[in-house]
Write a protein that holds these residues in place. Sequence first.
Motif, short mmCIF file in Angstrom:
data_model
loop_
_atom_site.label_atom_id
_atom_site.label_comp_id
_atom_site.label_asym_id
_atom_site.label_seq_id
_atom_site.Cartn_x
_atom_site.Cartn_y
_atom_site.Cartn_z
N VAL A 93 0.85 -1.19 0.00
CA VAL A 93 0.00 0.00 0.00
C VAL A 93 0.89 1.24 0.00
CG1 VAL A 93 -1.81 1.25 1.23
CG2 VAL A 93 -1.78 -1.25 1.27
N PRO A 94 0.82 2.07 -0.99
CA PRO A 94 1.68 3.25 -1.06
C PRO A 94 1.58 4.10 0.21
CG PRO A 94 0.52 2.96 -3.14
CD PRO A 94 -0.06 1.97 -2.18
N GLY A 95 2.74 4.47 0.73
CA GLY A 95 2.79 5.33 1.90
C GLY A 95 2.66 4.61 3.22
N ASP A 110 -2.32 -4.97 1.48
CA ASP A 110 -3.58 -4.61 0.85
C ASP A 110 -4.74 -5.48 1.34
OD1 ASP A 110 -2.42 -6.84 -0.36
OD2 ASP A 110 -3.29 -6.40 -2.33
N GLN A 111 -4.44 -6.55 2.06
CA GLN A 111 -5.48 -7.39 2.65
C GLN A 111 -5.73 -7.05 4.12
OE1 GLN A 111 -4.81 -11.64 1.93
NE2 GLN A 111 -3.38 -11.11 0.29
N VAL A 396 -12.08 -4.14 5.02
CA VAL A 396 -11.47 -3.47 3.88
C VAL A 396 -9.96 -3.38 4.11
CG1 VAL A 396 -11.38 -1.35 2.51
CG2 VAL A 396 -13.56 -2.14 3.46
N GLY A 397 -9.19 -4.06 3.30
CA GLY A 397 -7.76 -4.09 3.48
C GLY A 397 -7.07 -2.84 2.97
N GLY A 398 -5.78 -2.74 3.26
CA GLY A 398 -4.98 -1.65 2.75
C GLY A 398 -5.15 -0.35 3.49
N GLN A 399 -5.61 -0.37 4.73
CA GLN A 399 -5.85 0.87 5.45
C GLN A 399 -5.24 0.84 6.85
OE1 GLN A 399 -9.86 1.74 6.74
NE2 GLN A 399 -10.55 -0.36 6.44
N TYR A 457 -14.79 -1.68 8.04
CA TYR A 457 -15.68 -2.05 6.94
C TYR A 457 -16.03 -0.90 6.02
CZ TYR A 457 -16.12 -5.84 10.28
OH TYR A 457 -15.83 -6.86 11.18
N SER A 458 -15.79 0.33 6.48
CA SER A 458 -16.16 1.49 5.67
C SER A 458 -14.98 2.16 5.00
CB SER A 458 -16.89 2.52 6.54
OG SER A 458 -16.00 3.05 7.53
N ALA A 459 -13.76 1.86 5.48
CA ALA A 459 -12.53 2.49 4.98
C ALA A 459 -12.53 4.00 5.18
CB ALA A 459 -12.33 2.17 3.49
#
Length: 462
Positions: A93-95, A110-111, A396-399, A457-459
């Motif tokens: 994931v960038p950053g 990302d997962q 939601v992955g990647g966060q 779940y909402s990112a």
Amino acid sequence: MNLRGIQESVGSRMTRRGFVQVGYSGLLGMSLPGLLAARAGAAGLAGTGTTGKAKSVIVILLSGGLGQHDSFDMKPEAPDTIRGEFKPIQTAVPGVHFCEHLPRLAARADQLAVVRSMSHPEGNHLVAVHRVLTGHPSNPRGASDLDRVASRDDFPCYGAVLNHLRSRNDGVPNGVSLPLRLVEGPLTWPGQDGGFLGPRNDPWQLRLDPNRPEVRDDSLTLPEGLDSQRLHLRRHLLGQTSVSGPNDPFLDQQDAALAMLCNGKVGTALDLDREDPRLADRYGKHVFGRSLLIARRLVEIGVPVIQATMGIVQTWDTHVSNFPRLKDELLPALDRAVSALLDDLKLRGLLDETLVVMLGEFGRTPRVHELTPGAVPGRDHWPAVFPAVFAGAGVVGGQMIGRSDKIGAYAVTKTFGPPDLAATVYKALGVDPATELRDRLGRPLQLCSGDVIDPLYSAVDV
């Protein structure tokens, strides 16, 4: 709950006299599944009015507490006494950066959703473990927190609650804990059993030898010369010779154990000789890898709650030698095993219905220090802020959710605590967090006081 003693009772002493001594419910001619169904019906199925995304939850507990600075919330701009020895690496994931000793998880970022603002007030292992695994504080029982060992006044763990609300009769347990119960000397760590719901709701305790992880727990293997058909016939004999009444906690445990022995699914799941050796190697030939491989196999047979404890309390409790232990022993094994688990679940189409949660009972202090003069530096307990990693079942992955301050000491955004973790786990399993339980005195207690961690779940960060 340990099957070995029950197995020995029904296996090595499977005689008419033994049946009379052990006792049974007295329901003549009723099969084991029929008996368990009757008991489940009598208990009711409270708290099952909603349906969640997850069919199973795997809780990976990093017992002792993983430091945020050395894993998922690194502070490369902080002074060296804060940031430590490890370098951050770019993830998928960038950053977003993880520790250099977590390259596989970095490649799968990302997962993952990482909550970096977990927090609670307890800096003691005993009470912190109870909070993380139940969503509730433990009750004072002595002069200090060190007196708060496991008790039947504890709040029940996730698997125990689910078993109480959704008793089942198919020989598959609602909760499994592996590889070892959290024990140090005479202390039994709280928050891992049925607590005030009683021993009939204790998760099954499976054991692996950390020094011999290739050796499986064979407590679900029938004794030589005894097959499931013979065992079933002897159950009828036991029913005809019983003098015990219904609702006996020991008999409930024995019934569940025998159902598992007759069913055979759990025993098969524990038999890693059936697994592709190449896949087992991807998890790693160590207790972390074996535990998570078994966890995946338990998901396949429908176990809803699996607690996989990565070590005992000293394992991640890095007051001394923090960086050598993490670099050479702990982080590489964890990185390999958890990455293999995620890949395996995804390949089998199970990740979308399996919530994976990984965290310690707290984090580690921002400042690196020497516990004693000349000791290899380490970090102490720090519950004010620490990370928790989530994947699967609609996450939601990647966060990255939440943020800590410049030295990783306190959250500068909304904090989430064990009650919120519990609400998230229960809601994922389709259990209303507002469900009412009754303690041993009959007092009503709400299952969970927290809120679901919605950004998972909402990112939408908070």
